[in-house]
Design a protein around this motif. Sequence first.
Motif, PDB file in Angstrom:
ATOM      1  N   GLU A  60       0.614  -1.050  -0.070  1.00 55.26           N
ATOM      2  CA  GLU A  60       0.227  -0.570   0.024  1.00 55.26           C
ATOM      3  C   GLU A  60       0.482   1.220   0.209  1.00 55.26           C
ATOM      4  N   GLU A  62       1.731   4.378   2.196  1.00 53.97           N
ATOM      5  CA  GLU A  62       1.880   4.072   3.175  1.00 53.97           C
ATOM      6  C   GLU A  62       1.492   6.493   3.490  1.00 53.97           C
ATOM      7  N   LYS A  63       2.314   7.063   2.621  1.00 55.34           N
ATOM      8  CA  LYS A  63       2.453   8.528   2.636  1.00 55.34           C
ATOM      9  C   LYS A  63       2.204   8.831   0.906  1.00 55.34           C
ATOM     10  N   HIS A  86       6.122   7.495   0.930  1.00 55.05           N
ATOM     11  CA  HIS A  86       6.638   6.085   2.133  1.00 55.05           C
ATOM     12  C   HIS A  86       5.610   5.039   1.281  1.00 55.05           C
ATOM     13  N   LYS A  88       4.334   1.019   1.241  1.00 57.01           N
ATOM     14  CA  LYS A  88       4.377  -0.145   3.160  1.00 57.01           C
ATOM     15  C   LYS A  88       4.783  -1.936   1.706  1.00 57.01           C
ATOM     16  N   THR A 102       9.446  -0.315   4.632  1.00 60.53           N
ATOM     17  CA  THR A 102       9.318   0.760   3.474  1.00 60.53           C
ATOM     18  C   THR A 102       9.757   0.919   2.422  1.00 60.53           C
TER      19      THR A 102
END
Length: 340
Positions: A60, A62-63, A86, A88, A102
């Motif tokens: 996914e 993440e950021k 970021h 993941k 990450t």
Amino acid sequence: MAKWGEGDPRWIVEERPDATNVNNWHWTEKNAGPWSQDKFKELFSNLKINSDIADIQVVEVEKCEGEASANNRKGKLIFFYEWNLHLKWKGTSDSGKKYSGTFKIPNISEENEVSEFDITVSLKDEDDDEASKIKKILQTNGVATVRSQLGRYITELKQEFTKGMILPKKDEIKPDKVVNHSSGFNKTKVNMQPIHSEKKQDGVKLDVTTIKDTQKFQCTAKEFYDAMTRIEMVTAFTHGPVKLDLFKNGRFELFGGNISGEFLEFEPGKKIVQTWRYNQWPSWHHSTVTLDIDEKSDHTEVTLTQKGVPCAEAEVTKGNWQRYYWDSMKQTFGFGSFIH
């Protein structure tokens, strides 16, 4: 005021749904941020990373912080994007141990090539030999896979928003076909009716000649080469739909299909060789265009040599190169004119 099919394409009055800003000639901007965020989620969800010692996937985003936009100024398409991502990832080794961490990419922008993006890898609990091996895989195969997806993002961003920035015409047809509308090569004004000097049973022989021209552009050799070979830039200065396949024997069609041909040879920043024909010429007749690109200390000099132009149309053809290629490119991209 010019009628549709006559005069400079930028000043044509045509019937269209919004009746404003034909071909987005004035500055227009589209927010590509939401589209980009969705695209990142699509590109980095359950993305498998090749490994022979573990099952590893980017699971996914993440950021995702940043912005992107597509801009059109006088037909010139400009893309801005700046992102901090970021990603993941999770993995399970052959021994059954689970790992996670990450990928961090803080410098995704149009100022850098994809190969220049800084991508760092983190891994939790990297206190054993197996973890060290997995991290090495992430730093090689993992980083390469992430770079590949980032390259896809940039390509698809430009494809998606190029379509939106060149507005549809009145009689636009399906996107995969060249729009057959009148262009700057106007039949009435150009009067490029081929002159047959000798008729034969199996064909027609034309009296042909060679035209030559040298132009100076305020740009680098690479910028000029890109303007002639990148579909979004060709679309910008021709002010209409374009078909272009940049490979040996790849075809191109410009100005609503009025100009067509094939690429015979190309050397980035140095030379372009192509067959080239006006659609009023006999179907069997093509000229050969060679563009020699020579970068000087303060400008780029381009020499056009076109062999096989019907004699009666030589001056008109040379004038059309000046008006619809050189002058339009200088105005669209700011390549300018030199005054000595």
